[in-house]
Design an enzyme around this catalytic site. Structure first.
Site, PDB file in Angstrom:
ATOM      1  N   TRP A  21      66.009  28.191 -27.370  1.00 27.88           N
ATOM      2  CA  TRP A  21      64.791  28.247 -26.562  1.00 27.88           C
ATOM      3  C   TRP A  21      64.967  29.196 -25.383  1.00 27.88           C
ATOM      4  O   TRP A  21      64.156  30.095 -25.148  1.00 27.88           O
ATOM      5  CB  TRP A  21      64.430  26.833 -26.079  1.00 27.88           C
ATOM      6  CG  TRP A  21      63.215  26.744 -25.205  1.00 27.88           C
ATOM      7  CD1 TRP A  21      62.253  27.693 -24.999  1.00 27.88           C
ATOM      8  CD2 TRP A  21      62.809  25.613 -24.417  1.00 27.88           C
ATOM      9  NE1 TRP A  21      61.287  27.229 -24.134  1.00 27.88           N
ATOM     10  CE2 TRP A  21      61.597  25.955 -23.764  1.00 27.88           C
ATOM     11  CE3 TRP A  21      63.347  24.339 -24.212  1.00 27.88           C
ATOM     12  CZ2 TRP A  21      60.928  25.075 -22.914  1.00 27.88           C
ATOM     13  CZ3 TRP A  21      62.668  23.457 -23.359  1.00 27.88           C
ATOM     14  CH2 TRP A  21      61.479  23.822 -22.725  1.00 27.88           C
ATOM     15  N   TYR A  57      59.157  30.139 -29.038  1.00 29.65           N
ATOM     16  CA  TYR A  57      60.109  30.518 -27.996  1.00 29.65           C
ATOM     17  C   TYR A  57      60.037  32.026 -27.752  1.00 29.65           C
ATOM     18  O   TYR A  57      60.638  32.824 -28.456  1.00 29.65           O
ATOM     19  CB  TYR A  57      61.536  30.141 -28.387  1.00 29.65           C
ATOM     20  CG  TYR A  57      61.781  28.665 -28.623  1.00 29.65           C
ATOM     21  CD1 TYR A  57      60.958  27.690 -28.077  1.00 29.65           C
ATOM     22  CD2 TYR A  57      62.859  28.253 -29.406  1.00 29.65           C
ATOM     23  CE1 TYR A  57      61.189  26.344 -28.296  1.00 29.65           C
ATOM     24  CE2 TYR A  57      63.102  26.898 -29.621  1.00 29.65           C
ATOM     25  CZ  TYR A  57      62.262  25.948 -29.069  1.00 29.65           C
ATOM     26  OH  TYR A  57      62.501  24.614 -29.294  1.00 29.65           O
ATOM     27  N   TYR A 218      67.778  17.251 -28.511  1.00 27.98           N
ATOM     28  CA  TYR A 218      67.566  18.440 -27.674  1.00 27.98           C
ATOM     29  C   TYR A 218      67.539  18.058 -26.204  1.00 27.98           C
ATOM     30  O   TYR A 218      67.303  16.914 -25.844  1.00 27.98           O
ATOM     31  CB  TYR A 218      66.338  19.236 -28.107  1.00 27.98           C
ATOM     32  CG  TYR A 218      64.962  18.685 -27.840  1.00 27.98           C
ATOM     33  CD1 TYR A 218      64.364  18.772 -26.578  1.00 27.98           C
ATOM     34  CD2 TYR A 218      64.184  18.160 -28.884  1.00 27.98           C
ATOM     35  CE1 TYR A 218      63.077  18.322 -26.351  1.00 27.98           C
ATOM     36  CE2 TYR A 218      62.884  17.709 -28.672  1.00 27.98           C
ATOM     37  CZ  TYR A 218      62.331  17.794 -27.395  1.00 27.98           C
ATOM     38  OH  TYR A 218      61.048  17.353 -27.183  1.00 27.98           O
ATOM     39  N   ARG A 223      68.156  20.042 -19.510  1.00 25.13           N
ATOM     40  CA  ARG A 223      67.859  21.410 -19.074  1.00 25.13           C
ATOM     41  C   ARG A 223      68.720  21.826 -17.876  1.00 25.13           C
ATOM     42  O   ARG A 223      68.249  22.400 -16.901  1.00 25.13           O
ATOM     43  CB  ARG A 223      66.363  21.573 -18.786  1.00 25.13           C
ATOM     44  CG  ARG A 223      65.484  21.326 -20.004  1.00 25.13           C
ATOM     45  CD  ARG A 223      64.041  21.662 -19.764  1.00 25.13           C
ATOM     46  NE  ARG A 223      63.845  23.095 -19.589  1.00 25.13           N
ATOM     47  CZ  ARG A 223      62.712  23.644 -19.142  1.00 25.13           C
ATOM     48  NH1 ARG A 223      61.698  22.879 -18.817  1.00 25.13           N
ATOM     49  NH2 ARG A 223      62.611  24.947 -19.018  1.00 25.13           N
ATOM     50  N   ARG A 242      61.050  23.727 -15.067  1.00 28.43           N
ATOM     51  CA  ARG A 242      61.884  22.608 -14.632  1.00 28.43           C
ATOM     52  C   ARG A 242      61.483  22.081 -13.264  1.00 28.43           C
ATOM     53  O   ARG A 242      61.656  20.897 -12.964  1.00 28.43           O
ATOM     54  CB  ARG A 242      63.364  23.028 -14.632  1.00 28.43           C
ATOM     55  CG  ARG A 242      63.949  23.176 -16.021  1.00 28.43           C
ATOM     56  CD  ARG A 242      65.386  23.621 -15.980  1.00 28.43           C
ATOM     57  NE  ARG A 242      65.525  24.993 -15.516  1.00 28.43           N
ATOM     58  CZ  ARG A 242      66.691  25.620 -15.370  1.00 28.43           C
ATOM     59  NH1 ARG A 242      67.814  24.965 -15.628  1.00 28.43           N
ATOM     60  NH2 ARG A 242      66.750  26.869 -14.974  1.00 28.43           N
TER      61      ARG A 242
END
Length: 330
Positions: A21, A57, A218, A223, A242
């Protein structure tokens, strides 16, 4: 590296799989193509054989860079995992959200998995990836506007034609998995899972264990959060989503970093990073087959792959879990 079978399929993948990604740049504040290719090569050199990507992506960029990285390599020794069902170039299905592409242009993202779209997306992916088959084709998100049997009848046709080896789902609940599985046998479900996001353990993990379905986890590092490198006040680049995540809000960030401080001495005693300890914990968790971990450069990719060398005993896992269960997020 360790290699694990996906469910009851013939497909074996590396327990640590390269998540592609971030190299697409989209929602990650851009990308650098040469770094991305080197990251994939570094992963493969460390024994990683599987790459998980998707058309969305970078609106094709991640698949293109994956294809570029795999040129000249033995295709039979690498497993390509990609997806379908998120369209930015077709206004059908249900609108998922509005976004911007890597050039800053507004785009609308739709969840759509109608038969003709599934086949079209697969053909486009094959071209971008520079291959004539995909090892695991997964629906990216449920599409409430298309009957599940219609979607997976299209996937079954692709399998019969040899364009894909196995079929999987992403972000499906148990009922959706059962419905899709009535059309063709599923190998796996790719879902979010990390030390701080364990919702799937309530229902999905027991179902997958009982029915021999693989789980591809995932965002096992949430992240980047569980690397311990992100502190309150961290400034994210433009387009990086994020910043809006609940996990990155100050209160939660402080709580998570306090938990990480408790397990950091264990990582130090093993001469490994916090991230490596977290990745190893993830693939030791019951029902978790694979940890998908992203990297934007070769050094990150090498560090991720070497998490496989971390050894965790039962008492060490209990130590981590006991502190984890005390962690309360808001």
């Amino acid at each position: 590296m360790e290699y694990r079978q996906l469910g009851e399929s013939d497909l074996k993948v590396s327990a640590i799989t390269f998540g592609a990604w971030a190299i697409g740049g989209w929602m990650w504040g851009g990308t650098e193509a040469n770094d991305a290719v080197r990251a994939i090569h570094a992963s493969i050199d460390e024994g990683v054989t599987s790459i998980d990507t998707a058309p969305i992506y970078g609106q094709g960029l991640s698949e293109e860079l994956t294809g570029e990285a795999l040129k000249g390599l033995d295709r039979t020794k690498v497993q390509i995992l990609t997806k379908f069902g998120m369209r930015w170039n077709l206004a059908k299905g249900s609108l998922a959200f509005n976004s911007k592409d890597n050039a800053g242009n507004p785009i609308d993202i739709y969840k759509y998995a109608g038969k003709e779209s599934v086949i079209e997306e697969c053909e486009n992916s094959l071209k971008r990836l520079g291959t004539d088959y995909i090892d695991l084709l997964q629906i990216h998100w449920p599409d409430v506007t298309t009957p599940i049997d219609e979607t997976f009848e299209a996937v079954l046709r692709l399998k019969e034609q040899g364009k894909i080896r196995e079929a999987g789902v992403c972000n499906y609940n148990v009922a959706q998995m059962k419905e899709a599985g009535a059309v063709l046998k599923l190998a796996s479900n790719q879902v979010p899972f990390s030390m701080v996001e364990r919702t799937i353990e309530n229902e999905l993990v027991p179902y997958c264990i009982e029915n021999k379905k693989a789980i591809l986890a995932y965002s096992p590092l949430q992240r980047g959060l569980l690397s311990g490198k992100i502190k309150p006040g961290h400034q994210f680049g433009e387009g990086d989503t994020r910043a809006g995540s609940k996990f990155y809000q100050a209160d939660n960030l402080n709580r998570i970093n306090a938990f990480l401080d408790q397990i950091k001495p264990m990582a130090e005693s093993k001469s490994v990073t916090l991230a490596q300890l977290v990745i190893r914990w993830t693939i030791e968790r019951p029902g978790i087959t694979v940890a998908l971990v992203g990297a934007r450069n070769a050094e990150q990719a090498i560090q991720n792959a070497r998490a496989i060398n971390v050894k965790l005993g039962a008492e060490e896992i209990k130590f981590i879990n006991d502190r984890l269960y005390q962690l309360q997020l808001v």
